[in-house]
Every structure is written in C-alpha cells, then in structure tokens.
Design an enzyme around this catalytic site. Structure first.
Site, PDB file in Angstrom:
ATOM      1  CB  SER A 128      -0.973   0.145   1.378  1.00 44.50           C
ATOM      2  OG  SER A 128      -1.450   1.359   1.485  1.00 44.50           O
ATOM      3  CE1 TYR A 152      -3.810  -2.212   5.695  1.00 43.96           C
ATOM      4  CE2 TYR A 152      -3.464   0.034   5.276  1.00 43.96           C
ATOM      5  CZ  TYR A 152      -3.649  -1.187   4.732  1.00 43.96           C
ATOM      6  OH  TYR A 152      -3.904  -1.346   3.274  1.00 43.96           O
ATOM      7  CE  LYS A 156      -1.455  -4.321   3.528  1.00 48.01           C
ATOM      8  NZ  LYS A 156      -2.029  -5.759   2.831  1.00 48.01           N
TER       9      LYS A 156
HETATM   10  C1  WQD Z   1      -9.418   9.657   0.825  1.00 44.44           C
HETATM   11  C2  WQD Z   1      -9.661  10.879   0.992  1.00 44.44           C
HETATM   12  C3  WQD Z   1      -9.726  11.626   3.285  1.00 44.44           C
HETATM   13  C4  WQD Z   1     -13.442   9.698   3.809  1.00 44.44           C
HETATM   14  C5  WQD Z   1      -6.623   4.764   3.147  1.00 44.44           C
HETATM   15  C6  WQD Z   1      -5.560   3.899   3.880  1.00 44.44           C
HETATM   16  C7  WQD Z   1      -4.625   3.409   2.843  1.00 44.44           C
HETATM   17  C8  WQD Z   1      -5.033   2.751   1.851  1.00 44.44           C
HETATM   18  C9  WQD Z   1      -6.679   3.218   1.352  1.00 44.44           C
HETATM   19  C10 WQD Z   1      -6.190   0.328   2.409  1.00 44.44           C
HETATM   20  C11 WQD Z   1      -8.799  11.601   2.156  1.00 44.44           C
HETATM   21  C12 WQD Z   1     -11.143  11.937   2.586  1.00 44.44           C
HETATM   22  C13 WQD Z   1     -12.480  10.068   3.310  1.00 44.44           C
HETATM   23  C14 WQD Z   1     -14.731  10.177   4.456  1.00 44.44           C
HETATM   24  C15 WQD Z   1     -13.503  12.318   3.563  1.00 44.44           C
HETATM   25  N1  WQD Z   1      -5.452   1.479   2.628  1.00 44.44           N
HETATM   26  N2  WQD Z   1     -12.239  11.445   3.102  1.00 44.44           N
HETATM   27  N3  WQD Z   1     -14.596  11.649   3.925  1.00 44.44           N
HETATM   28  O1  WQD Z   1      -6.994   7.773   3.785  1.00 44.44           O
HETATM   29  O2  WQD Z   1      -5.938   8.021   1.130  1.00 44.44           O
HETATM   30  O3  WQD Z   1      -6.149   5.596   2.281  1.00 44.44           O
HETATM   31  O4  WQD Z   1      -7.502   4.019   2.428  1.00 44.44           O
HETATM   32  O5  WQD Z   1      -6.839  -0.094   2.184  1.00 44.44           O
HETATM   33  O6  WQD Z   1      -3.575   2.747   3.604  1.00 44.44           O
HETATM   34  O7  WQD Z   1      -5.073   4.874   4.725  1.00 44.44           O
HETATM   35  O8  WQD Z   1      -8.159   6.973   1.778  1.00 44.44           O
HETATM   36  O9  WQD Z   1     -10.604   6.682   1.211  1.00 44.44           O
HETATM   37  O10 WQD Z   1     -10.019   6.866   3.501  1.00 44.44           O
HETATM   38  O11 WQD Z   1      -9.613   8.905   2.167  1.00 44.44           O
HETATM   39  O12 WQD Z   1     -13.470  13.484   3.285  1.00 44.44           O
HETATM   40  O13 WQD Z   1     -15.854   9.906   4.795  1.00 44.44           O
HETATM   41  O14 WQD Z   1     -11.143  11.272   1.409  1.00 44.44           O
HETATM   42  O15 WQD Z   1      -9.759  12.447   4.473  1.00 44.44           O
HETATM   43  O16 WQD Z   1      -8.501  13.178   1.917  1.00 44.44           O
HETATM   44  P1  WQD Z   1      -6.842   7.306   2.377  1.00 44.44           P
HETATM   45  P2  WQD Z   1      -9.599   7.197   2.002  1.00 44.44           P
END
Ligand code: WQD
Length: 340
Positions: A128, A152, A156
């Site tokens: 990741s 997590y 990884k």
């Molecule tokens: C994306 C953007 C949030 C939800 C995470 C893990 C990573 C990977 C993928 C997985 C950010 C914003 C999100 C919401 C929001 N692992 N957001 N409202 O954080 O880049 O990565 O998932 O399996 O290890 O850390 O992805 O989709 O959670 O967030 O505003 O309800 O959307 O702040 O900017 P992220 P995400």
C-alpha cells in the site's frame, strides 16, 4: 510457462481479489481462490461464475493454516500466489493492533511457510502507499523513505521486509510488491464491486452510500490543506486497472523472473471535492456534504509516480475519474446492499 498456469489468490473473494480473478481468466490463467470469508461474501463466487461463464475454484480456509496452504498449492499445481488476504481498516488497527499483527503478519509468515514447503516460491503481495507515511513531496517514487503511523501501515511495511528477508535467504524466491494507491470503481458489469461491512472508512464507498440514500451526507475531512481547493488529494485508481497490474506482475515473475517493488497508481491526484463533483455528474445524484475537522493521520497529498511499473511491467492505468465514478455507481445502484 505451461498452458493456463494456476494462480492462488488468498483473499480472492474480496474487492481487489475478485476483479483480479476475472482479469487472470481473461489472460489465460486458472485462478484458485483461498478465502475464509471473514470480510467477503461467498455470493461473489456466483457472480464470478456468471461473468466468466464457468465456475471459479474456491477453497474455504485461512492463510494462517500453513498445512492447508501447502495442501492447496500441491493439489492445484499452483505456479504463483497473489496474497490479498489481510485486514485493512486503519482506525480498527489502532484500536486492535494484535488483530492486525496476527492476521497480516502471522498470515504472511504462514503463507510463506506453506509455499516453501510446497516448493512454490513466486509471490505477488498487496502492499500500500501507506508505507510512504507522510511523503516529503509528490509524486512519490518507490525509493522514497518508508514509515508508518498505525499498525495497519506497519503490518504492510513489515510484510515487505519479511519478503525481502526470504529473498536473501533463498534467491529462488521471485516476488512482486505492489503498492496500491486508492483503489475504487467496480467491474463494468455492475455485478461485482466493493462491499464494506458497516460504516465505510474510505471515501468512494461512503459517497456511493450517500448517493443511494443510505447515509444523509458525506463528511469532508478538512478543507484547509495546502491543496488547490483545501481538501485532501489522492491517486484514485480503477480496480480494473489494478487487476491488470496484478496480471502484468504475475506474467513478469513467471517470465523474466526478477523481483520488483512498484507503485500502482495513475500519477494524477484528485481532491475530495473533485471526486464528489465527478460522482454527481456521473450518477445524476446529489451528494450532500459537510465540512468536518481533519481526520487524524491524514496527509494533504498522496499520488504516485507510476513510471517504474510501466518500465518493468509494461503496465499503466487507463481509466479516468469519470470511469471510476460511473462504474462505482453502477455497482452500488444495482446492489444497494452489496452482496447481502
Ligand atoms: C481519501 C480522502 C480523506 C472519507 C486509506 C488508507 C490506505 C489505503 C486506502 C487500504 C482523504 C477523505 C474520506 C470520508 C473524507 N489502505 N475522506 N470523508 O486515507 O487515502 O487511504 O485507504 O486499504 O492505507 O490509509 O483513503 O478513502 O479513506 O480517504 O473526506 O468519509 O478522502 O480525508 O483525503 P486514504 P480514504
């Protein structure tokens, strides 16, 4: 390479595994799923059968069962393994670290032991972009320093290190580490897609659940980041492109045979509000949102330089943000409750 090599997909019933399963079939491989269905539904198997026109072999069980791993590899004459199985909720990993270390690292050790015992030493691992922590700059290349901010991400990172140690111990291991950026979208049929249990942690499934009326509004976590519109920027990649990346990885390992670590991303960043607006356009549904405080642990920007994957694997992403939104919506609107 023998005709139709068999590929074992641990966690193959999950979101990325199920899409990769179909991509492998289309490329002339024979997938074998090993899944304990702890975070996936057996209903995906019937969908895969419909899409493929033929059943996909599935063994129900846990990668933590080393003897089972060995038996399954021997029984099916497995040429290579793709290791998807693992927990992936960042927040839960902070609350329950041992659950993550036991499953993600215990699972990795057990898998490698089972593979070694069976004499199968070709492995592709779902890593990741989380291993880059808070990157000093973007776009991110594979030589950036690694760090972690939660169990997590740590699992990884250590998973990658365990693989590296195995290669040093025995150069016969051929390994591909795939660092995913933000996988979204769904198969264009709308028959398979992402089906999170409970409240989604990730942006796209939350957006689709708001659009379908299951949740009143989206919380946008922060609009004061140093980005063009103040909201977080990520490299969203269509799951179909990601699936193609796994096929390319398996082909490279079974062909040339050299190990590699590559980013799988598009090289383009999109903000939360860009995603919301693209989704509204492609679904024709409003996505009400409220600005909420920043989410702890989030970084302002994270997107890939995907040039190495292109050079080593001949792979690049083709789908646009519009494709990702349209396909995610088709899946969600046709399956409002996922596989349930
Ligand atoms: C994306 C953007 C949030 C939800 C995470 C893990 C990573 C990977 C993928 C997985 C950010 C914003 C999100 C919401 C929001 N692992 N957001 N409202 O954080 O880049 O990565 O998932 O399996 O290890 O850390 O992805 O989709 O959670 O967030 O505003 O309800 O959307 O702040 O900017 P992220 P995400």
């Amino acid at each position: 390479m023998t005709a139709n090599p068999s590929i074992l997909l641990t966690g193959g019933a999950g979101f990325i595994g199920s899409h990769t399963c179909l991509a492998l079939c289309a490329a002339g491989f024979e997938p074998v799923i090993l899944d304990n269905f702890s975070n996936s539904s057996p209903a995906v198997l019937e969908r895969l059968q419909r899409l493929r026109g033929q059943a996909v072999v599935c063994e129900r069980g846990d990668v933590g069962d080393t003897a089972l791993v060995q038996t399954v590899i021997e029984r099916h004459g497995i040429a290579a393994v793709i290791h998807f199985a693992g927990f992936k909720a960042v927040g839960e990993s902070v609350a329950k670290p041992l659950k993550y270390y036991a499953n993600n690292l215990g699972g990795m050790v057990s898998l490698l032991q089972g593979m070694d015992a069976a004499g199968c030493r070709t492995l592709v691992f779902s890593s990741s972009a989380t291993v880059y922590g808070d990157p000093a700059s973007v776009p991110i290349t594979e030589d950036f320093p690694r760090s972690h901010t939660n169990p997590y991400g740590h699992s990884k990172l250590v998973g990658e290190d365990i693989m590296a140690a195995m290669r040093i111990a025995n150069p016969a291991w051929r390994m591909g580490v795939l660092r995913y950026f933000n996988p979204v979208g769904a198969h264009p049929s709308g028959l398979i897609g992402e089906d999170p249990l409970g409240i989604p942690d990730n942006l796209m499934p939350y957006v689709t659940q708001v659009a379908v009326g299951q949740r009143p509004h989206l919380n946008v976590y922060g609009n004061d980041y140093a980005t063009p519109d103040g909201t977080g920027v990520r490299d969203y990649i269509h799951v179909q492109d990601l699936a193609a990346g796994h096929v390319a990885a398996v082909q490279a390992l079974l062909g040339r045979g050299e190990s590699f670590t590559v980013n799988l991303g598009t090289g383009r960043g999109h903000s939360v509000l860009e995603v919301v607006h693209a989704f509204e356009q492609n679904s024709g549904r409003p996505v009400p949102y409220q600005i909420a405080p920043r989410r702890p642990g989030d970084v302002a920007q994270c997107y890939a330089n995907p040039a190495l994957a292109h050079r080593l694997l001949g792979w690049q992403a083709h789908h646009t943000l519009d494709d990702m939104c349209a396909d995610a919506w088709r899946w969600q609107s046709q399956n409002p409750s996922g596989y349930r």
